[in-house]
Design an enzyme around this catalytic site. Structure first.
Site, short mmCIF file in Angstrom:
data_model
loop_
_atom_site.label_atom_id
_atom_site.label_comp_id
_atom_site.label_asym_id
_atom_site.label_seq_id
_atom_site.Cartn_x
_atom_site.Cartn_y
_atom_site.Cartn_z
N LYS A 73 0.84 -1.20 0.00
CA LYS A 73 0.00 0.00 0.00
C LYS A 73 0.87 1.24 0.00
O LYS A 73 1.59 1.52 0.95
CB LYS A 73 -0.89 0.05 1.24
CG LYS A 73 -1.90 1.20 1.14
CD LYS A 73 -2.49 1.63 2.46
CE LYS A 73 -1.75 2.74 3.14
NZ LYS A 73 -1.76 4.04 2.46
N GLU A 107 10.33 0.80 10.24
CA GLU A 107 11.32 1.84 9.97
C GLU A 107 10.61 3.16 10.22
O GLU A 107 9.75 3.56 9.44
CB GLU A 107 11.82 1.70 8.52
CG GLU A 107 13.18 2.31 8.33
CD GLU A 107 13.10 3.73 7.84
OE1 GLU A 107 13.04 4.63 8.72
OE2 GLU A 107 13.08 3.95 6.63
N CYS A 127 13.56 10.50 6.77
CA CYS A 127 13.56 10.01 8.15
C CYS A 127 14.95 10.14 8.78
O CYS A 127 15.07 10.35 9.98
CB CYS A 127 13.08 8.58 8.21
SG CYS A 127 13.84 7.53 6.99
N GLU A 155 10.43 15.36 15.43
CA GLU A 155 10.74 15.27 14.01
C GLU A 155 9.86 16.28 13.26
O GLU A 155 8.63 16.20 13.33
CB GLU A 155 10.44 13.84 13.53
CG GLU A 155 10.87 13.60 12.11
CD GLU A 155 10.60 12.17 11.66
OE1 GLU A 155 9.54 11.62 11.99
OE2 GLU A 155 11.46 11.62 10.96
#
Ligand code: NDP
Length: 491
Positions: free
Chosen positions: A195, A269, A303, A400
């Site tokens: 997906k 991850e 990331c 983040e």
């Protein structure tokens, strides 16, 4: 002694560079009005659709399926069927042929994919052309090479495929993340249901055409599109043996909770807040390029972005001066222009998140710098930003941001650098800039991060494992390590 003659030039030395527009043509891409799900080698009409747009212009690009749990179920059934009836029993050398074919087709159609990736995701064409596409093809080439050597990769452990893998990927590197997921899974003899992210489904849907061109047996690769609900339906489906997820720590935790006790395998991850550490003996101009690449590459939607800059106090003024000067040369704008350095923010939602955190940074007392730049009126944009005067407790040093925003902190000693670099809940990556090899090794031993780059940043290679510690997740992608999550062993 002869007199040096100084002639006055008629044309004064340029003080700035103006670039003529250099747009990449969109003609290489043919968009359909509506895209269905790709299930069992056929297009499956969705019961519901949504519109995918270009974040740089807000232009509607196509209607995309929003897969219901029933549609996800059909994709899983197709994957199971393909697994049980041929693919898993195929000799590795035969599987490798398909992977090599996919890699070559990706190379042949690289321009088409690069334009589509920039159109749907907002990233500069020079990045999708020079980074995303070559690396995606390289992943298929690399794992094609392992497909018939699994017995050698894991001697005496009798590796076998796990079964049906459910794979959920984010919007920052749509095709590359697809390659990271699909290539090792197929090399090991698994079948997949993937997906893509809601905002960037188009390159995954074009990939279905590559799968067809490569004559991959039906059902080996299935693509279902949709938002988080589709992802959740895939995670909870009983007949999925393994989930591979890349995305936010929050959703990763929810998936881990959901799967606890189910016996399904999981790799996560997740996010990061990497420290990029600059020592006073570093080659400063080179380091400035590394800092820029570390945080402004792909608009900071990375990331492993070097979003916390740790600078040794003695070079602070000099480095920040150079960095600000370099920032003023970055060109922000049309992702399809070959001169663009910083493209569009991927979505309105992500832009709002960046704006919220930047407002928090100002409020908490950090000093903001943004180079003068004119942002396009339409679309989602954010100027490259540097925050100085940042304390470790500020949200912009902890959370983040996933945007082109750098938070600068300082340190005096190597011990302090390690202490500050590790002061995060994440542990995905880090950078070290110094002339001394011994110091690189000393730092790398102490930094709690899955990847430590030395005198470079954001370097990727399919042969090199990538993954995190702590809230950055677990499991490795890339390299021989990347095969392991897709194999079970007789032990
Ligand atoms: P998400 O974690 O929500 O998205 C990642 C993928 O998971 C997408 O395909 C998403 O679908 C899907 N998803 C969402 N909810 C669920 C669920 N409950 N079960 C299963 N799958 C689900 O990330 P966002 O796109 O919302 O981004 C939010 C933040 O995450 C960013 O600001 C950034 O900080 C971080 N992030 C980190 C990434 C990384 O590479 N480590 C990548 C992307 C984001 P959908 O697209 O519909 O949301």
């Amino acid at each position: 002694m002869t007199e040096v003659e100084r002639r006055k030039s008629a044309t004064p030395a340029p003080t700035s560079w103006d670039y003529a527009p250099a747009p990449e043509s969109r003609e290489v891409v043919t968009l359909r009005e509506r895209y269905d799900h790709y299930v069992g080698g056929e297009w499956l009409a969705p019961s519901e659709t949504y519109t995918t747009i270009s974040p740089s212009s807000e232009e509607s690009l196509a209607e995309i399926g929003q897969a219901s749990p029933e549609e996800v179920g059909l994709a899983v059934a197709a994957a199971r069927d393909a697994f049980a009836n041929g693919w898993s029993a195929l000799p590795g050398a035969e599987r490798a042929k398909y992977l090599f074919r996919i890699a070559r087709i990706l190379q042949e159609r690289a321009r088409e994919f690069a334009v589509l990736e920039s159109l749907n995701g907002g990233k500069p064409i020079k990045e999708s052309r020079d980074v995303d596409l070559p690396l995606a093809a390289a992943h298929f080439f690399y794992y094609a090479g392992w497909a018939d050597k699994l017995e050698y990769a894991f001697p005496n452990r009798r590796p076998k495929p796990v079964g049906v893998a459910g794979q959920i990927i984010p919007w920052n590197f749509p095709l590359l993340m697809l390659a990271w997921k699909i290539a090792p899974a197929l090399a090991c003899g698994n079948t997949v249901v993937l997906k893509p992210a809601e905002t960037t489904p188009l390159s995954a849907l074009l990939f279905c055409d590559v799968v067809r061109q490569a004559e991959l047996p039906p059902g080996v690769v299935n693509i279902v599109t949709g938002d988080g609900r589709t992802g959740a339906a895939l995670v909870t489906h009983d007949d999925v043996d393994k989930i591979a997820f890349t995305g936010s720590t929050e959703v990763g935790k929810a998936i881990q909770r959901e799967l606890a006790g189910s016996g399904k395998r999981l790799t996560l991850e997740l996010g990061g807040k990497a420290a990029n550490v600059i020592f006073d003996d570093a080659a400063l101009d080179q380091a400035v390029e590394g800092i820029v690449n570390g945080i402004y590459f792909n608009q900071g939607h990375v990331c492993c972005a070097g979003s916390r800059l740790l600078v040794q106090e003695s070079i602070y003024e000099q480095l920040i001066g150079k960095l600000k000067r370099r920032l003023s040369t970055l060109r922000v704008g049309d992702p399809l222009d070959k001169n663009t350095d910083v493209g569009a923010i991927n979505s309105k939602l992500q832009l709002e998140k960046i704006e919220e955190l930047v407002a928090a940074g100002k409020e908490e007392g950090a000093e903001i710098y943004q180079p003068p730049c004119t942002l396009p009126e339409k679309g989602y944009w954010f100027a490259p930003t540097v925050f100085t005067n940042v304390a470790q407790s500020y949200r912009i040093a902890q959370e983040e941001i996933f945007g082109p925003v750098l938070s600068v902190l300082t340190f005096r000693t190597p011990d302090e650098a390690v202490e500050k670099a590790n002061n995060t809940m994440y542990g995905l990556s880090a950078g070290v800039w110094t002339e001394k090899g011994s110091r690189i090794l000393w730092m790398a031993e102490r930094l709690r991060a899955g990847v430590v780059w030395a005198n470079t940043y954001n370097r990727f290679d399919p042969a090199s494992p990538f993954g995190g510690y702590r809230e950055s997740g677990f499991g490795r992608e890339g390299g021989r390590h990347g095969l392991e999550p897709y194999l079970k062993f007789d032990e």
